[in-house]
Design a protein around this motif. Structure first.
Motif, PDB file in Angstrom:
ATOM      1  N   GLU A   1       0.817  -1.217   0.000  1.00 17.02           N
ATOM      2  CA  GLU A   1       0.000   0.000   0.000  1.00 17.02           C
ATOM      3  C   GLU A   1       0.848   1.263   0.000  1.00 17.02           C
ATOM      4  N   GLU A   2       2.144   1.111   0.278  1.00 15.44           N
ATOM      5  CA  GLU A   2       3.059   2.249   0.272  1.00 15.44           C
ATOM      6  C   GLU A   2       4.038   2.114  -0.908  1.00 15.44           C
ATOM      7  N   TYR A   3       4.730   3.221  -1.199  1.00 15.37           N
ATOM      8  CA  TYR A   3       5.552   3.269  -2.408  1.00 15.37           C
ATOM      9  C   TYR A   3       7.040   3.476  -2.096  1.00 15.37           C
ATOM     10  N   PHE A   4       7.861   2.826  -2.906  1.00  8.82           N
ATOM     11  CA  PHE A   4       9.301   3.056  -2.874  1.00  8.82           C
ATOM     12  C   PHE A   4       9.726   3.521  -4.260  1.00  8.82           C
ATOM     13  N   LEU A   5      10.410   4.672  -4.324  1.00  6.36           N
ATOM     14  CA  LEU A   5      10.903   5.194  -5.604  1.00  6.36           C
ATOM     15  C   LEU A   5      12.276   4.586  -5.869  1.00  6.36           C
ATOM     16  N   LEU A   6      12.373   3.789  -6.932  1.00 10.07           N
ATOM     17  CA  LEU A   6      13.535   2.951  -7.200  1.00 10.07           C
ATOM     18  C   LEU A   6      14.365   3.518  -8.345  1.00 10.07           C
ATOM     19  N   ASN A   7      15.591   3.954  -8.041  1.00  7.84           N
ATOM     20  CA  ASN A   7      16.505   4.466  -9.052  1.00  7.84           C
ATOM     21  C   ASN A   7      17.182   3.286  -9.749  1.00  7.84           C
ATOM     22  N   THR A   8      16.680   2.919 -10.898  1.00 10.55           N
ATOM     23  CA  THR A   8      17.219   1.742 -11.598  1.00 10.55           C
ATOM     24  C   THR A   8      18.576   2.017 -12.240  1.00 10.55           C
ATOM     25  N   ASP A   9      19.008   3.288 -12.253  1.00  6.83           N
ATOM     26  CA  ASP A   9      20.326   3.631 -12.797  1.00  6.83           C
ATOM     27  C   ASP A   9      21.443   3.417 -11.783  1.00  6.83           C
ATOM     28  N   CYS A  10      21.093   3.215 -10.510  1.00  8.10           N
ATOM     29  CA  CYS A  10      22.095   3.058  -9.457  1.00  8.10           C
ATOM     30  C   CYS A  10      22.250   1.570  -9.127  1.00  8.10           C
ATOM     31  N   GLN A  11      23.383   0.991  -9.457  1.00  9.00           N
ATOM     32  CA  GLN A  11      23.581  -0.445  -9.273  1.00  9.00           C
ATOM     33  C   GLN A  11      23.533  -0.840  -7.803  1.00  9.00           C
ATOM     34  N   GLU A  12      24.064  -0.002  -6.923  1.00 11.27           N
ATOM     35  CA  GLU A  12      24.057  -0.340  -5.493  1.00 11.27           C
ATOM     36  C   GLU A  12      22.629  -0.391  -4.947  1.00 11.27           C
ATOM     37  N   VAL A  13      21.758   0.454  -5.467  1.00 12.69           N
ATOM     38  CA  VAL A  13      20.335   0.391  -5.089  1.00 12.69           C
ATOM     39  C   VAL A  13      19.705  -0.878  -5.637  1.00 12.69           C
ATOM     40  N   MET A  14      19.959  -1.174  -6.894  1.00 10.81           N
ATOM     41  CA  MET A  14      19.369  -2.364  -7.519  1.00 10.81           C
ATOM     42  C   MET A  14      19.852  -3.657  -6.854  1.00 10.81           C
TER      43      MET A  14
END
Length: 433
Positions: A196-209
């Motif tokens: 029900e909540e959102y996470f904004l995912l930076n797909t350009d950042c490998q460490e985030v992915m």
């Protein structure tokens, strides 16, 4: 009366103390510089129900003893969230973390929400504490929180409506045992979210992915490179394949600000803001103080205050933006790998002035890489650097003086804001005569 202990008398600690007192607690404030010491605090733990650890204080004997005694150890952010749940305060929380861009994204999301007519305020790692905001503003639609990794270490139930990790690069390695521990701590921001909540995912950042398994909420994917939920293509920014704006018209310039803009737009759309409002706001909004701030001219010499350059990546952005600049750099030693920045300094700067604890190490590194020793000045203090610049360079020469320290300010200043203000005052005093 219920008893609580707050360790740390900074902005966060004082805010927590006020909220706890409002809730009816007898509060013991511990601070090794300003009152009861942590050593003395060891004798005052009896009867303590809740222990608030401020983000800047260490995990010393007092904190470990509180945990050993099974006292509830949390931070101010968790305390505030529990207060909101208990007293049915329904403001939606937008939580922002990452290595670079946090303050810009936090501030501009807040301003966009206000521009669209919402009651919104920011707090946390900038401005006032979350606790003081809740005590002062009883009726808000949104609270936008900038959260450092330190503020995310002791969360239990905290659950924002929207969370984000803008990007990840090595930082704070004097605090964490490894870069992975630092990166993983950032993801505490979203650990309690549901679909029900959102996470904004930076797909350009490998460490985030690489940490996508740590994200339980609904993911909104962002990219400057490929087609996602919010993306950039052919000079336009799209949300769900609908054009929102033209990137060349954005008032926040640079590749790093385009990344920030993806997060600002995505948060705005999830909050129901129409495209025209987002466009109007982002075409006209102003840059923030201490972030590549062009604030003073001395003849043909421009002075740029980038005191918010508190890590290597943020200063790298600035150095690339102002090629052939005179760079003033240095500060507190955070035990980082300076190699990428040293290489950029050699490639893009014409002169370098070094200040702070890290100055001698940086001097050694740039000279080892072959930087001209006659263009490096190991002067340690800002005022001495600026006085030397005035003697050495003519106001008729077209130059840029970039103050971008690439590290924290704690060796010589209270924080990056204080550092930036001192820089601006010294420039005006020395060059405004």
């Amino acid at each position: 009366m219920r008893k609580a202990m707050v360790f740390g008398a900074g902005v966060s600690g004082i805010g927590a103390k006020k909220l706890l007192e409002y809730l009816g607690y007898d509060v013991i404030l511990v601070d090794d510089k300003l009152g009861i010491t942590s050593e003395e605090g060891l004798n005052l733990l009896d009867g303590i129900e809740v222990f608030i650890k401020s983000p800047g204080v260490p995990y010393n004997k007092l904190v470990l003893e509180a945990k050993k005694n099974q006292i509830k150890v949390i931070d101010e952010i968790e305390l505030c969230y529990e207060y909101m749940v208990q007293y049915n305060i329904h403001a939606n929380i937008i939580a922002v973390t990452g290595t670079n861009g946090k303050t810009t994204v936090t501030t501009k999301i807040t301003e966009l929400l206000q521009y669209a007519g919402f009651r919104a305020e920011y707090a946390g790692n900038i401005g006032k504490s979350f606790a003081e905001l809740l005590l002062e503003k009883k009726e808000l639609d949104y609270v936008v929180l900038e959260l450092s990794s330190f503020q995310l270490e002791n969360l239990r139930t905290f659950k924002p409506f929207i969370s984000m990790v803008i990007n990840l690069t090595p930082d704070h390695l004097s605090r964490y045992s490894s870069v992975d521990e630092y990166f993983d701590t950032k993801f505490n921001i979203c650990k309690n979210q549901s679909k029900e909540e959102y996470f904004l995912l930076n797909t350009d950042c490998q460490e985030v992915m690489d940490r996508i398994a740590l994200i339980p909420g609904s993911k909104i994917e962002l990219s400057q490179k490929t087609k996602k939920d919010c993306y950039v293509m052919a000079g336009k920014l799209f949300w769900k394949d609908e054009e929102v704006l033209e990137t060349e018209k954005l008032s926040l310039k640079g590749k790093h600000n385009l990344e920030n803009t993806l997060f600002i737009v995505s948060a705005g759309k999830l909050c129901g803001i129409e495209n025209s409002k987002i466009r109007e706001f982002l075409y006209n909004t102003k840059t923030l103080e201490h972030r590549m701030e062009d604030f003073f001219s001395y003849g043909n010499i421009e002075f740029i205050n980038d005191s918010k350059g508190t890590n290597i990546d943020s200063t790298a952005f600035a150095v690339e933006a102002y090629k052939d600049c005179i760079l003033i750099c240095g500060g507190y030693d955070k035990k980082l790998d300076w190699t990428p920045l040293v290489e950029l300094i050699k490639e893009h700067t014409s002169y370098v002035y070094l200040i702070g604890d890290i100055a001698e190490e940086l001097n050694r590194r740039v000279l080892e890489l072959g930087y001209d020793k006659n263009r490096v000045f190991l002067l340690k203090e800002l005022k001495i650097c600026l006085e030397d610049i005035k003697r050495r360079f003519s106001k008729d020469e077209k130059r840029v003086v970039l103050f971008s320290p690439a590290t924290s300010s704690y060796d010589q200043f209270k924080n990056f804001e204080h550092r930036g203000q001192v820089f601006k005052e010294l420039v005006r005093e020395i060059f405004g005569r």
